[in-house]
Scaffold this active site. Structure first.
Site, short mmCIF file in Angstrom:
data_model
loop_
_atom_site.label_atom_id
_atom_site.label_comp_id
_atom_site.label_asym_id
_atom_site.label_seq_id
_atom_site.Cartn_x
_atom_site.Cartn_y
_atom_site.Cartn_z
N HIS A 11 0.52 4.08 -2.82
CA HIS A 11 0.12 5.46 -2.48
C HIS A 11 1.21 6.48 -2.81
O HIS A 11 0.92 7.64 -3.09
CB HIS A 11 -0.29 5.57 -1.02
CG HIS A 11 -1.69 5.09 -0.77
ND1 HIS A 11 -2.47 5.58 0.24
CD2 HIS A 11 -2.45 4.18 -1.42
CE1 HIS A 11 -3.66 4.97 0.21
NE2 HIS A 11 -3.66 4.11 -0.77
N ARG B 174 0.83 -1.21 0.00
CA ARG B 174 0.00 0.00 0.00
C ARG B 174 0.88 1.27 0.00
O ARG B 174 0.54 2.25 -0.65
CB ARG B 174 -0.93 -0.03 1.23
CG ARG B 174 -1.92 1.10 1.27
CD ARG B 174 -3.02 0.87 2.33
NE ARG B 174 -3.69 2.11 2.62
CZ ARG B 174 -3.64 2.76 3.79
NH1 ARG B 174 -2.96 2.25 4.81
NH2 ARG B 174 -4.26 3.89 3.95
N HIS C 110 -6.23 -6.23 -3.76
CA HIS C 110 -7.05 -6.26 -2.55
C HIS C 110 -7.29 -7.69 -2.06
O HIS C 110 -7.99 -7.88 -1.06
CB HIS C 110 -8.36 -5.49 -2.75
CG HIS C 110 -8.21 -4.02 -2.49
ND1 HIS C 110 -9.20 -3.11 -2.74
CD2 HIS C 110 -7.17 -3.30 -1.97
CE1 HIS C 110 -8.77 -1.88 -2.41
NE2 HIS C 110 -7.54 -1.98 -1.95
N TRP D 34 -10.35 -8.79 2.66
CA TRP D 34 -11.13 -9.10 1.46
C TRP D 34 -11.19 -10.61 1.19
O TRP D 34 -12.10 -11.09 0.54
CB TRP D 34 -10.51 -8.42 0.24
CG TRP D 34 -10.65 -6.93 0.17
CD1 TRP D 34 -11.65 -6.24 -0.47
CD2 TRP D 34 -9.78 -5.93 0.72
NE1 TRP D 34 -11.43 -4.89 -0.34
CE2 TRP D 34 -10.30 -4.66 0.38
CE3 TRP D 34 -8.60 -5.98 1.48
CZ2 TRP D 34 -9.69 -3.46 0.75
CZ3 TRP D 34 -8.00 -4.78 1.85
CH2 TRP D 34 -8.54 -3.54 1.49
FE1 HIF Z 1 -6.32 -0.28 -1.54
N1 HIF Z 1 -7.27 0.19 0.18
N2 HIF Z 1 -7.58 0.91 -2.58
N3 HIF Z 1 -5.30 -0.68 -3.26
N4 HIF Z 1 -5.01 -1.39 -0.46
C1 HIF Z 1 -6.96 -0.27 1.44
C2 HIF Z 1 -5.99 -1.19 1.77
C3 HIF Z 1 -5.11 -1.74 0.87
C4 HIF Z 1 -8.65 1.62 -2.07
C5 HIF Z 1 -8.97 1.74 -0.72
C6 HIF Z 1 -8.33 1.05 0.30
C7 HIF Z 1 -5.66 -0.27 -4.51
C8 HIF Z 1 -6.76 0.46 -4.84
C9 HIF Z 1 -7.64 1.02 -3.94
C10 HIF Z 1 -3.98 -2.14 -1.00
C11 HIF Z 1 -3.54 -2.09 -2.30
C12 HIF Z 1 -4.18 -1.43 -3.34
C13 HIF Z 1 -7.86 0.32 2.39
C14 HIF Z 1 -7.83 0.06 3.89
C15 HIF Z 1 -8.71 1.13 1.70
C16 HIF Z 1 -9.85 1.96 2.27
C17 HIF Z 1 -6.76 0.90 4.59
C18 HIF Z 1 -6.71 0.58 6.07
O1 HIF Z 1 -7.74 0.84 6.74
O2 HIF Z 1 -5.68 0.09 6.55
C19 HIF Z 1 -9.39 2.22 -3.14
C20 HIF Z 1 -10.63 3.08 -3.00
C21 HIF Z 1 -8.77 1.84 -4.31
C22 HIF Z 1 -9.17 2.20 -5.75
C23 HIF Z 1 -10.33 1.43 -6.22
C24 HIF Z 1 -4.72 -0.87 -5.56
C25 HIF Z 1 -5.47 -1.89 -6.38
C26 HIF Z 1 -6.19 -2.83 -5.51
C27 HIF Z 1 -4.10 0.13 -6.56
C28 HIF Z 1 -3.72 -1.51 -4.71
O3 HIF Z 1 -2.67 -2.10 -5.10
C29 HIF Z 1 -3.45 -3.01 0.03
C30 HIF Z 1 -2.33 -4.04 -0.17
C31 HIF Z 1 -4.16 -2.76 1.19
C32 HIF Z 1 -4.01 -3.45 2.55
C33 HIF Z 1 -3.18 -2.62 3.49
C34 HIF Z 1 -3.01 -3.25 4.84
O4 HIF Z 1 -2.52 -2.56 5.73
O5 HIF Z 1 -3.35 -4.42 5.05
#
Ligand code: HIF
Length: 288
Positions: free
Chosen positions: A50, A46, A173, A189
């Site tokens: 980001h 993440r 995800h 997820w």
């Molecule tokens: Fe995420 N994402 N992501 N994301 N994400 C979260 C956590 C992770 C979006 C929202 C969230 C991508 C796209 C989007 C990861 C990887 C990717 C969380 C939770 C939210 C809300 C954060 C928390 O509470 O800790 C949205 C709205 C996206 C666009 C649709 C990417 C594609 C899936 C680009 C991507 O690679 C990962 C890995 C996590 C888990 C982080 C963790 O701490 O476990």
């Protein structure tokens, strides 16, 4: 100090081996039974995303070059809540391999995390330079999980991705979870949040999802176990016909998902970086 790069006129030039050593050190840090589901891998992925996902192709601003999330205000943007954990984890690596830039380190670490969690090899190249606070991007460039397909397209088209690539990226995800003290959302997820597989697509299509009844932000839960979650933006991928087509393709074919994911995620990590060299490295995973 343990660097093997050649010194030319006193300038240290790291080689592929030096970057592989960084990879190995990151890999060693990831597993930790006291943290979340036993791995820092998801939060490191993440961080890499980001740092990169702020890119705007029209103004050519943002992206992984600069590592501006080290600075407020970007570090305080709501979307980046919780990423200090990943930045602090990688600080020890930076201290050991002082020659690497934060921006190369964060993206390399995301590649290491993906590979170590059973994902595909992601070709990676160095060349990012760290910037200063003046290069911080404005708030609002990263996606808002409470929104719909129109928002997803606006955010990812701004980076230069198409519908197929958006869906291919979304399989990430499968990893990690939402935290109430970070995004406000809650839960993982998939049932294997430290292994990258195409389970995210399978679960989207095969489970029945309903609104979770709780005081938190609107999210979905699987009707049969109530232990998994989907964000409104995740659900948008099966509501939208064009996105859904690709969800169905990746649910059926993990190899196709891995290939398209490696291409799209690799490109995400390179957005806006003025590389001087073409050559990409493919790192050995610790399981190779
Ligand atoms: Fe995420 N994402 N992501 N994301 N994400 C979260 C956590 C992770 C979006 C929202 C969230 C991508 C796209 C989007 C990861 C990887 C990717 C969380 C939770 C939210 C809300 C954060 C928390 O509470 O800790 C949205 C709205 C996206 C666009 C649709 C990417 C594609 C899936 C680009 C991507 O690679 C990962 C890995 C996590 C888990 C982080 C963790 O701490 O476990």
């Amino acid at each position: 100090a343990q660097a093997s790069g050649l010194k030319t006129g006193g300038v240290f030039t790291p080689t592929k081996d030096d970057f592989q050593k960084v990879y190995n050190d990151v890999a060693e840090l990831l597993e930790n039974n006291e943290y979340d589901d036993g791995s820092y891998g998801p939060v490191v992925v993440r961080l890499g995303w980001h740092a990169s996902g702020t890119y705007d192709k029209d103004t050519k601003t943002g992206g992984s070059n600069g590592a501006t999330m080290r600075f407020a205000p970007e570090s305080d943007h709501g979307a980046n809540a919780g990423l200090k954990t990943a930045r602090d984890l990688l600080e020890g690596i930076k201290q050991k391999h002082h020659w690497i830039t934060y921006s190369d380190l964060w993206t390399l670490a995301a590649v290491a995390a993906i590979q170590e969690m059973g994902g595909p090899k992601i070709p990676w190249r160095p060349g990012r330079k760290d910037g200063d606070v003046s290069a911080c991007t404005p708030d609002g460039r990263l996606p808002d999980a409470s929104k719909d397909q129109k928002h997803i397209r606006a955010i990812f088209y701004r980076m230069g991705f198409n519908d197929q690539e958006i869906v291919a990226l979304s399989g990430a995800h499968a990893l990690g979870r939402c935290h109430t003290d970070r995004s406000g959302f809650d839960g993982p997820w998939t049932f294997s949040p430290t292994m990258l597989t195409n389970d995210y697509y399978k679960l989207l299509l095969e489970e029945k999802w309903s609104w979770k009844k709780w005081n938190g932000p609107k999210q979905f839960e699987d009707v049969s176990t109530k232990s998994l979650m989907m964000l409104p933006t995740d659900m948008a991928l099966i509501k939208d016909k064009e996105f859904r087509k690709h969800v169905e393709r990746y649910a059926k074919d993990n190899d196709l998902f891995f290939k398209d994911f490696a291409d799209a995620f690799g490109r995400l990590l390179e957005l806006g970086v003025p590389f001087e060299k073409e050559e990409k490295f493919i790192f050995k995973s610790t399981s190779d």
